[in-house]
Design a protein around this motif. Sequence first.
Motif, PDB file in Angstrom:
ATOM      1  N   ARG A   1      29.672  30.042  17.406  1.00 17.81           N
ATOM      2  CA  ARG A   1      28.341  30.575  17.586  1.00 17.81           C
ATOM      3  C   ARG A   1      27.301  29.679  16.912  1.00 17.81           C
ATOM      4  O   ARG A   1      26.292  29.309  17.515  1.00 17.81           O
ATOM      5  CB  ARG A   1      28.262  31.983  17.008  1.00 17.81           C
ATOM      6  CG  ARG A   1      27.060  32.763  17.511  1.00 17.81           C
ATOM      7  CD  ARG A   1      27.032  34.152  16.912  1.00 17.81           C
ATOM      8  NE  ARG A   1      28.333  34.809  17.072  1.00 17.81           N
ATOM      9  CZ  ARG A   1      28.764  35.802  16.314  1.00 17.81           C
ATOM     10  NH1 ARG A   1      28.024  36.247  15.333  1.00 17.81           N
ATOM     11  NH2 ARG A   1      29.951  36.339  16.526  1.00 17.81           N
ATOM     12  N   ASN A   2      27.568  29.281  15.701  1.00 15.31           N
ATOM     13  CA  ASN A   2      26.614  28.418  14.990  1.00 15.31           C
ATOM     14  C   ASN A   2      26.414  27.111  15.737  1.00 15.31           C
ATOM     15  O   ASN A   2      25.280  26.634  15.894  1.00 15.31           O
ATOM     16  CB  ASN A   2      27.122  28.130  13.577  1.00 15.31           C
ATOM     17  CG  ASN A   2      26.968  29.346  12.690  1.00 15.31           C
ATOM     18  OD1 ASN A   2      26.401  30.354  13.103  1.00 15.31           O
ATOM     19  ND2 ASN A   2      27.458  29.248  11.467  1.00 15.31           N
TER      20      ASN A   2
ATOM     21  N   GLN B   1      24.377  27.685  18.848  1.00 15.18           N
ATOM     22  CA  GLN B   1      22.959  27.940  18.554  1.00 15.18           C
ATOM     23  C   GLN B   1      22.227  26.614  18.341  1.00 15.18           C
ATOM     24  O   GLN B   1      21.130  26.394  18.869  1.00 15.18           O
ATOM     25  CB  GLN B   1      22.819  28.824  17.318  1.00 15.18           C
ATOM     26  CG  GLN B   1      23.194  30.257  17.549  1.00 15.18           C
ATOM     27  CD  GLN B   1      23.366  31.019  16.233  1.00 15.18           C
ATOM     28  OE1 GLN B   1      23.271  30.424  15.142  1.00 15.18           O
ATOM     29  NE2 GLN B   1      23.598  32.315  16.334  1.00 15.18           N
TER      30      GLN B   1
ATOM     31  N   THR C   1      19.176  39.733  21.227  1.00 17.95           N
ATOM     32  CA  THR C   1      20.269  39.759  20.264  1.00 17.95           C
ATOM     33  C   THR C   1      20.158  40.981  19.368  1.00 17.95           C
ATOM     34  O   THR C   1      19.093  41.587  19.260  1.00 17.95           O
ATOM     35  CB  THR C   1      20.276  38.484  19.413  1.00 17.95           C
ATOM     36  OG1 THR C   1      21.372  38.560  18.472  1.00 17.95           O
ATOM     37  CG2 THR C   1      18.993  38.359  18.605  1.00 17.95           C
TER      38      THR C   1
ATOM     39  N   GLU D   1      20.714  35.418  13.750  1.00 19.74           N
ATOM     40  CA  GLU D   1      20.545  34.600  14.952  1.00 19.74           C
ATOM     41  C   GLU D   1      19.062  34.434  15.266  1.00 19.74           C
ATOM     42  O   GLU D   1      18.582  33.337  15.549  1.00 19.74           O
ATOM     43  CB  GLU D   1      21.287  35.255  16.123  1.00 19.74           C
ATOM     44  CG  GLU D   1      21.520  34.315  17.307  1.00 19.74           C
ATOM     45  CD  GLU D   1      22.561  34.845  18.282  1.00 19.74           C
ATOM     46  OE1 GLU D   1      23.388  34.037  18.754  1.00 19.74           O
ATOM     47  OE2 GLU D   1      22.548  36.067  18.587  1.00 19.74           O
TER      48      GLU D   1
END
Lengths: 335, 259, 253
Positions: C169-170, C173, C191, C196
Motif C-alpha cells: 500500500r505504501n 501510494q 478512503t 492515507e
Amino acid sequence: MASFIAVGAIAVAIVMALGCVEPETPAEMTAINIGYQPSTHQLAAMVADEKGWWQEDLREFGVEEIVMKEFPSGPEEMQAMIAGDLDVAYVGTTPPIIVMYEGLDAKIVAGVQTQGSALVVRPELAGEYEGPQSLKGKKIATFPPGSIQYTLLSKWLIDNGMDPDEDVEIVAMSSGNAAFAIGTKTVDAVLLPSPTPTIIEVEGNGVIVEWSGSMWPNHACCCVVATEEMMTDHPELLKQILKTHIRATEYEIANPEEAAEIYAKVQGADVATIKRSINVSDMHWIHDPHTIIASGLEYAQVIYELDSERYENLGIEVLGEEDIFDTSFYDDITG
Amino acid sequence: MKITAVLKEQGLRVVPLIAVLVIWEVIARYVVKDALLLPRFSAVIFAIFTLRELLIPDIIVSLLHFSLGVASAFLVALPMAIAMGWFESVFKALDPIIEILRPIPPLAWIPLAIVWFHLTHYAAGFIIFIGAFFPILINSYTGFKDVPRVLIETGNVLGCIGHRKVVRHVALPYALPAIATGTRIGMGIGWMCVVAAEMFGVGNSGLGFRLFQKFYFLHQMDYVVAYMLVLGVLALIIDRVFRHFVEDNLLRWKKGIVK
Amino acid sequence: MDHKLTLRNVTKTFPSEEGEIKALDTINMAVRAQEFLCILGPSGCGKTSLLRMIAGLDYPSSGEIILDGEKVSGPSPDRGMVFQEYSLFPWKTVLKNVEFGLEILGIPNLRKIAEEHLELVGLQGFENHYPYELSGGMKQRVAIARALAPDPAILLMDEPFGSVDAQTRNVLQRELLEIWHRTKKTILFVTHSVDEAVYLADRVAVMSARPGRIIAINEVGLPRPRKRTSIEANKVREQLLKLLGSSNNYKIE
C-alpha cells in the motif's frame, strides 16, 4: 501395488465362486415358464391356458404354478430363454436356430404351425403392387432380424433379384408398433403374422397383397422349443407338456370359432376380426415335428448364407437335423 | 533411471487396464464358458477386425446424428441462456417450463420423435438434441448469471453502455468457461443417447442401430460388446479432442482461477 | 478558479421497510482542476455511493453533479474509475485489459497508448501476462493504467489499495503520486484511512456517518514529498480524527 493385487485377487475369487454355484441334483420343478407371442399362430398355448389344461395336466408332476410369458417376437423370446427365464417356448423356427448357431443347447421338440404371415401395403400403394419389385425403395416394418418374418422377407427379396440391405429399408418392430406405423404412414408396408394383417385391413390402413405361403411355400413357422435342462432333467414333464400341446392343437383345429373367441378375450381384440383372420389366412396348425424338419433344415442353410462371413470366421458349420431337432419325446408319446 | 520413472507414472494408468482385460478373458474362458452370456475379450477384438468394413459407415452415421443433435442443441440453448442469464424476468418466465421438461429422460421422447420426424436421421438427432440441450442451457445461463457486478460496471465506465455491448464484451467472455463445460457435459449425454436414438430403426446404419437392430436380435454377443467398446472409445476421443481444442487453448486463463 | 467537478445539493434516499432512508444529505462540494482530493469517512457513510454517482453508476435522488460545465448522467470513460479489487478482465492479457477502453472508443494506435500507460505504472514487460499471474499490487497498477488510457477528465478511485498489504500500500501510494505528477489528472480518492488521506491529498473532505454529510473540507497544506511520521503530519492527523470523532456512531481506524 500390493493393495491393487489383493483387490484384483479378491475380485477374481468372488466371480469364480459365483460361477461355480450350480445345483448339484435337479430339483423338482414347482413352476414352469412358457413363452409365447400374441399371434393366432400360437393359439394352442393360449387355449391350453384358458381351459386350465396346463394346470390340470402338470399338477401330478409337482408343478403348482404356470407362468405364461408374452413376447413381441421370437428374438426377444429367445433372449429370455438364454437368460434362463423360459423352460418351454412357442416360437418361430428361425430364432432358436440362430441361437443354436451361437451355441445354445435347446432343441425343437414339436411343430405348432406353418405359413400364416402376410405382406400388407398402404392402401394408396396397393393398386400399383405387382410383386416384390414394387417394394423397391420402400420402408417395410417386420419382426427383428432372426425372426421367421425377417428371414422370409430377406430370402424372398434375394430370390427375386433384390438386395434386402440396399433396395429396401427394413425396420424392426413389434406387431403393435408396426400396425401404428403403417397407419401413420411412417412405413409403406409390413410383414406380420396373423391376425395383425387382417386387423390392419379391417381398420382401413392397408391391403394384404401376399400371404407367406406364396412367398415360400409350406414354410414352417412356429414350433415348440425346450431347454436342455427340460430335456435332460425333466423328460416326463416335457412329454406331458407335448401331450397337452397336441390336445390343444386338435381342439383348435376342430373348434376354430371358439379358439378365435379365446384369442379375442385374452388379447382384448375384436372377435369378428379374429374369426375373419383365421378364415382368410393360409396358416395350418400342426403338432408333428417331423413335418417341419425339411423346412427347418432349409432355414438353417438360409440363415448360414445370410451371415456366412461370421460363421466361417468362427469355424461354425451348417447345422444338421440332430443339432436342431429332438423328436424323441414326441415319438415316445405318439408311439 | 528416467525410463523407470516414466514407466511408473504411466504404469499406474496402464497396468490396471491390462489387468481388467486379462481377468475378463480368464473369467469368460474358464468360468462362464458361455459366449451367449459373456463373450471373450479375444473374441471381441477379433469381432472388431471382422466388422471393420461395417464399422466405418456406422461410425460416420452415428457421428452425423450426434453432430445434428449437439449442434442444434447449442444453437437453441445459447441464445436462451443469454436471455435467461441476463434478464431476470425472462428467467422467471422460462424456468418453470425448463424445470418440468428437464427431468424427462431423453428416451421417453422417442415415441414423439418417431411420430413427428418419422424414421429419419432427424428423429435420431432430436433425441440427441434433448440429451444435450439442458446441460448446455443450464451451465450457460449460470455462467451469465454469475458475471460479477464489478466487471459489468468496469465495462460500463469504460464505454460499454447497453445490454448488447456489455454482453458481447464482458458477459460472454466471462461465461465462456461455463458454456464450454455445459457443452462438454451435453456432448457426453448426447453420445449416450446415440444408441437409444438409433435403436428404433431410424435409417439403416449407425452404431446403435446395428447393435440393437442386428447384433442383439441375432444374439451375436461378441459383436454387441465390440460395438459397445467402439462407442466408449469414441466418446473418450470426442471428449479429449474437445478439451484440447476448447479448454486448453481458448480457456487457458481459467487455469489460474480454478485452483 | 475553474472547478473541474461540482456537486450541488446532492441527496440520496432509498426506500426500505421502515420508510425512506437518507444515505446522503445535501452534499455540496467543488473539486479544483488537477487537485488530489480525498473523501474520508467511516464505513457506511455513503462515500462509495457518492463516488458511484459521480461515475454515473448510480443516480442522486435530488441535486446535480457537474463535470466541466456539463451535467453528469450515466457512466463514461470521461470519468475513469478504479475499483478496489477483481476488476481486471481475467480472460484478457494485461495489455488487452489496458487497451479495452480505447477499443470501445474506437481510438487508433491503441497498442502504443496502452504500452505507454503500462510504462507509466511501471509494468512494461508484463504485456502478455494474465491477471491470475499478477500480485494484488500489480493488478491495481493495471487497473490504474486502464482507467487512464482513454485520457479521462477526472480519475475516481474507490479505496483502491484497501485489498493489498500495508507495505505494498505504501509503495502504491508513492507511485500514485508520481503518476499524478506526470499526468496532471484531477483525482478523487475515497478512503477510510486517515493516514492515507494525510499522505496523499491536497484537500480532505470529511464525511459523517449515515446520513452522510460533508462535515468539513480541510487543506492538508504540507509540501511533497511528505514524511508520514512528521510532526506536521501528525497535527493534520489529529485535526481529521477530531472531525471524524465529532459525528456519532462511527468507527475510525
